[in-house]
Write a protein that holds these residues in place. Structure first.
Motif, PDB file in Angstrom:
ATOM      1  N   SER A 237      23.863  46.824  88.443  1.00 10.31           N
ATOM      2  CA  SER A 237      23.114  46.073  87.446  1.00 10.31           C
ATOM      3  C   SER A 237      22.480  47.001  86.416  1.00 10.31           C
ATOM      4  O   SER A 237      22.205  48.164  86.687  1.00 10.31           O
ATOM      5  N   PHE A 238      22.223  46.453  85.244  1.00 10.13           N
ATOM      6  CA  PHE A 238      21.453  47.167  84.234  1.00 10.13           C
ATOM      7  C   PHE A 238      20.005  47.196  84.683  1.00 10.13           C
ATOM      8  O   PHE A 238      19.417  46.161  84.979  1.00 10.13           O
ATOM      9  N   THR A 239      19.403  48.370  84.743  1.00  6.66           N
ATOM     10  CA  THR A 239      18.015  48.500  85.155  1.00  6.66           C
ATOM     11  C   THR A 239      17.415  49.728  84.511  1.00  6.66           C
ATOM     12  O   THR A 239      18.075  50.766  84.385  1.00  6.66           O
ATOM     13  N   HIS A 240      16.161  49.622  84.103  1.00  4.94           N
ATOM     14  CA  HIS A 240      15.499  50.751  83.456  1.00  4.94           C
ATOM     15  C   HIS A 240      15.072  51.818  84.454  1.00  4.94           C
ATOM     16  O   HIS A 240      14.352  52.749  84.093  1.00  4.94           O
ATOM     17  N   PHE A 241      15.527  51.694  85.705  1.00  8.15           N
ATOM     18  CA  PHE A 241      15.376  52.814  86.619  1.00  8.15           C
ATOM     19  C   PHE A 241      16.195  53.999  86.116  1.00  8.15           C
ATOM     20  O   PHE A 241      15.855  55.158  86.359  1.00  8.15           O
ATOM     21  N   TYR A 242      17.287  53.702  85.390  1.00  9.20           N
ATOM     22  CA  TYR A 242      18.123  54.751  84.804  1.00  9.20           C
ATOM     23  C   TYR A 242      17.715  54.962  83.336  1.00  9.20           C
ATOM     24  O   TYR A 242      17.210  54.049  82.683  1.00  9.20           O
ATOM     25  N   PRO A 243      17.940  56.152  82.803  1.00  7.85           N
ATOM     26  CA  PRO A 243      17.474  56.462  81.439  1.00  7.85           C
ATOM     27  C   PRO A 243      17.920  55.459  80.381  1.00  7.85           C
ATOM     28  O   PRO A 243      17.139  55.083  79.506  1.00  7.85           O
ATOM     29  N   ARG A 244      19.191  55.033  80.458  1.00  4.56           N
ATOM     30  CA  ARG A 244      19.693  54.073  79.478  1.00  4.56           C
ATOM     31  C   ARG A 244      20.253  52.823  80.153  1.00  4.56           C
ATOM     32  O   ARG A 244      21.128  52.151  79.621  1.00  4.56           O
ATOM     33  N   GLY A 245      19.722  52.520  81.321  1.00  2.03           N
ATOM     34  CA  GLY A 245      20.076  51.266  81.976  1.00  2.03           C
ATOM     35  C   GLY A 245      21.215  51.349  82.961  1.00  2.03           C
ATOM     36  O   GLY A 245      21.322  50.513  83.846  1.00  2.03           O
ATOM     37  N   TRP A 246      22.108  52.334  82.793  1.00  3.43           N
ATOM     38  CA  TRP A 246      23.232  52.527  83.698  1.00  3.43           C
ATOM     39  C   TRP A 246      23.175  53.933  84.267  1.00  3.43           C
ATOM     40  O   TRP A 246      22.500  54.822  83.733  1.00  3.43           O
ATOM     41  N   ARG A 247      23.910  54.157  85.348  1.00  3.44           N
ATOM     42  CA  ARG A 247      23.890  55.475  85.982  1.00  3.44           C
ATOM     43  C   ARG A 247      24.326  56.564  85.006  1.00  3.44           C
ATOM     44  O   ARG A 247      23.774  57.668  85.012  1.00  3.44           O
ATOM     45  N   THR A 248      25.320  56.288  84.205  1.00  2.95           N
ATOM     46  CA  THR A 248      25.791  57.246  83.210  1.00  2.95           C
ATOM     47  C   THR A 248      26.037  56.520  81.896  1.00  2.95           C
ATOM     48  O   THR A 248      26.118  55.286  81.853  1.00  2.95           O
ATOM     49  N   GLY A 249      26.149  57.288  80.825  1.00  5.51           N
ATOM     50  CA  GLY A 249      26.415  56.691  79.525  1.00  5.51           C
ATOM     51  C   GLY A 249      26.855  57.759  78.550  1.00  5.51           C
ATOM     52  O   GLY A 249      26.895  58.947  78.874  1.00  5.51           O
ATOM     53  N   THR A 250      27.201  57.335  77.361  1.00  4.16           N
ATOM     54  CA  THR A 250      27.600  58.282  76.311  1.00  4.16           C
ATOM     55  C   THR A 250      26.625  58.180  75.160  1.00  4.16           C
ATOM     56  O   THR A 250      26.001  57.134  74.943  1.00  4.16           O
ATOM     57  N   TYR A 251      26.495  59.281  74.429  1.00  3.34           N
ATOM     58  CA  TYR A 251      25.554  59.319  73.321  1.00  3.34           C
ATOM     59  C   TYR A 251      26.189  60.009  72.125  1.00  3.34           C
ATOM     60  O   TYR A 251      26.858  61.042  72.268  1.00  3.34           O
TER      61      TYR A 251
ATOM     62  N   VAL B 270      18.145  60.668  88.974  1.00  6.06           N
ATOM     63  CA  VAL B 270      16.917  59.912  89.202  1.00  6.06           C
ATOM     64  C   VAL B 270      16.623  59.787  90.687  1.00  6.06           C
ATOM     65  O   VAL B 270      15.920  58.879  91.109  1.00  6.06           O
ATOM     66  N   ASP B 271      17.149  60.707  91.498  1.00  3.86           N
ATOM     67  CA  ASP B 271      17.043  60.564  92.943  1.00  3.86           C
ATOM     68  C   ASP B 271      15.891  61.346  93.554  1.00  3.86           C
ATOM     69  O   ASP B 271      15.806  61.480  94.770  1.00  3.86           O
ATOM     70  N   SER B 272      14.987  61.867  92.744  1.00  4.78           N
ATOM     71  CA  SER B 272      13.870  62.637  93.281  1.00  4.78           C
ATOM     72  C   SER B 272      12.675  62.528  92.359  1.00  4.78           C
ATOM     73  O   SER B 272      12.810  62.448  91.141  1.00  4.78           O
ATOM     74  N   ALA B 273      11.489  62.548  92.968  1.00  3.86           N
ATOM     75  CA  ALA B 273      10.269  62.498  92.169  1.00  3.86           C
ATOM     76  C   ALA B 273      10.074  63.751  91.344  1.00  3.86           C
ATOM     77  O   ALA B 273       9.325  63.752  90.376  1.00  3.86           O
ATOM     78  N   SER B 274      10.754  64.825  91.732  1.00  2.00           N
ATOM     79  CA  SER B 274      10.600  66.080  90.992  1.00  2.00           C
ATOM     80  C   SER B 274      11.475  66.129  89.747  1.00  2.00           C
ATOM     81  O   SER B 274      11.348  67.046  88.935  1.00  2.00           O
ATOM     82  N   ASN B 275      12.371  65.169  89.569  1.00  2.00           N
ATOM     83  CA  ASN B 275      13.202  65.147  88.371  1.00  2.00           C
ATOM     84  C   ASN B 275      12.357  64.764  87.149  1.00  2.00           C
ATOM     85  O   ASN B 275      11.463  63.927  87.229  1.00  2.00           O
ATOM     86  N   TYR B 276      12.668  65.406  86.036  1.00  2.00           N
ATOM     87  CA  TYR B 276      11.923  65.165  84.800  1.00  2.00           C
ATOM     88  C   TYR B 276      12.445  63.895  84.147  1.00  2.00           C
ATOM     89  O   TYR B 276      13.631  63.786  83.834  1.00  2.00           O
ATOM     90  N   ARG B 277      11.551  62.933  83.958  1.00  2.00           N
ATOM     91  CA  ARG B 277      11.965  61.639  83.416  1.00  2.00           C
ATOM     92  C   ARG B 277      11.260  61.427  82.074  1.00  2.00           C
ATOM     93  O   ARG B 277      10.124  60.981  82.017  1.00  2.00           O
ATOM     94  N   LEU B 278      11.979  61.761  81.027  1.00  3.79           N
ATOM     95  CA  LEU B 278      11.428  61.690  79.688  1.00  3.79           C
ATOM     96  C   LEU B 278      11.361  60.241  79.208  1.00  3.79           C
ATOM     97  O   LEU B 278      12.332  59.504  79.311  1.00  3.79           O
ATOM     98  N   HIS B 279      10.217  59.837  78.679  1.00  9.87           N
ATOM     99  CA  HIS B 279      10.102  58.505  78.087  1.00  9.87           C
ATOM    100  C   HIS B 279      10.672  58.476  76.672  1.00  9.87           C
ATOM    101  O   HIS B 279      11.237  57.469  76.251  1.00  9.87           O
ATOM    102  N   GLY B 280      10.493  59.561  75.934  1.00  5.34           N
ATOM    103  CA  GLY B 280      10.994  59.592  74.565  1.00  5.34           C
ATOM    104  C   GLY B 280      10.928  60.992  74.008  1.00  5.34           C
ATOM    105  O   GLY B 280      10.164  61.835  74.489  1.00  5.34           O
TER     106      GLY B 280
END
Length: 376
Positions: A94-108, A147-157
């Motif tokens: 499912s699409f979820t904001h647990f991932y940076p762009r909603g999916w496990r992987t994506g292109t930019y 996104v599998d660890s609390a130590s991972n850096y999760r940038l909001h913006g």
């Protein structure tokens, strides 16, 4: 490391963490640590859950229970530092904001920021001498970050400006340009900016103002009488406060803000004992900028939010923002003000411009130099 205003030179790059409830969590859980709610509780990530009836025991790798939750009707409710949060499972694909762009992987693909009526000039990175390929690679890394660890850096913006042009603006984990963002302790710098803007506007204020005399307070302690706004802005007040200490200090932020028996936080602060001379030592203490903001308000006869809007918010063409108030209505400038990311970045641009914003002087060049001078 605050100096008087060094953090104003930082562009907004705000981090947060999310709690993972396998296989994923809903969007509303994506800012737990990022909103300052779960600092120090990252051990919940990748825990094992043991259910007994409706109770779920969350256990770490050492099989120690670190928290319990209640599971009813497919919803897990867990108390996490001052609040209860609800989690529901969603399908793994499912699409979820647990991932940076909603999916496990994506292109930019690099895209310049959108022009808005907010005073920013936008442009392409290549036009200001930056590599769009390198920026795209950086964002791509963030999009596909683990996104599998609390130590991972999760940038909001992340926003990038060069030569006065905004050339990159990207958001993650459901954050977006129209959402005022919790700037945490970086917003302490607003006190320095407002003070400098008040000086530039000709108001009779300055860093040499005596704190207690300006507040109309008397004290038998000569150290309190010697305290100035400069001491507050450099966190050298000498008051009984140390936000980073494991020892008890009555003025430490957690002790002040997490109690509900003394709603007048300002009275608590002015009543604190002195534990060293003003200026003797820099100690991280959030009540110092809080008190500085109220001294400025008292000196001008204006509320701090009114001053901030008149001298900074309106001239910098800011949109909506919020300033935290104490239970009795004083402005708590120890941190936590919320700004639109593009607006908060304007503070950094003003410093980079030597005090100017779109042809208008906000701060003097002398104040810029003084407020970023290394001191400790």
């Amino acid at each position: 490391a605050l100096g008087i205003g060094a953090s104003a030179a930082l562009a907004l790059v705000a981090a947060g963490q999310a709690v993972k409830v396998d296989p994923a969590v809903p969007p509303e859980a994506a800012c737990l640590i990022g909103c300052g709610v779960m600092a120090g509780f990252g051990a919940i990530v990748n825990t094992a859950g043991v259910r007994r009836g409706d109770t779920v025991f969350l256990r770490n790798a050492r099989d120690t229970t670190i928290q319990t939750g209640l599971l009813r009707n497919g919803q897990l409710s867990v108390f996490l530092r001052f609040n209860t949060y609800d989690f529901r499972k969603v399908p793994a694909d499912s699409f979820t904001h647990f991932y940076p762009r909603g999916w496990r992987t994506g292109t930019y693909t690099y895209t310049p920021p959108r022009a808005r009526n907010d005073g920013w000039t936008v442009g392409r990175a290549r036009d200001v001498g930056m590599s769009e390929e390198k920026l795209a690679a950086m964002v791509q890394t963030l999009v596909n970050s683990s996104v599998d660890s609390a130590s991972n850096y999760r940038l909001h913006g992340i926003l990038v400006a060069r030569h006065g042009k905004l050339v990159l603006e990207e958001y993650f984990f459901g954050e977006h340009a129209d959402k005022p963002h919790d700037t945490r302790s970086a917003s302490k710098t607003l006190v320095t900016v407002v003070l400098g803007a008040a000086m530039q506007a000709g108001m009779k204020v300055g860093p040499a103002m005596p704190v207690f005399a300006t507040m109309g307070e008397t004290s038998p302690d000569p150290r309190k009488r010697a305290m100035t706004v400069r001491h507050l802005l450099t966190m050298t007040s000498g008051l009984d406060c140390d936000d980073g200490s494991s020892e008890y200090h009555a003025g430490s932020e957690d002790n002040l803000t997490n109690q509900d028996t003394l709603p007048d936080w300002l009275r608590v602060v002015v009543g604190l004992n002195m534990i060293r001379d003003p200026g003797a030592k820099a100690v991280y203490c959030s009540i110092d900028p809080f008190l500085a903001g109220e001294v400025l308000a008292r000196a001008t006869g204006r509320s701090f939010p009114d001053l901030a809007w008149e001298l900074v918010g309106a001239p910098l063409q800011m949109g909506r923002y919020t300033i935290t108030l104490t239970p009795v209505g004083d402005s708590y400038m120890g941190g936590g003000a919320r700004f639109l990311p593009r607006d908060f970045m304007k503070l950094a641009q003003v410093y980079a411009n030597g005090g100017m914003w779109n042809g208008r002087r906000i701060l003097s060049e002398a104040w810029i130099r003084e407020s970023v001078e290394p001191r400790f």
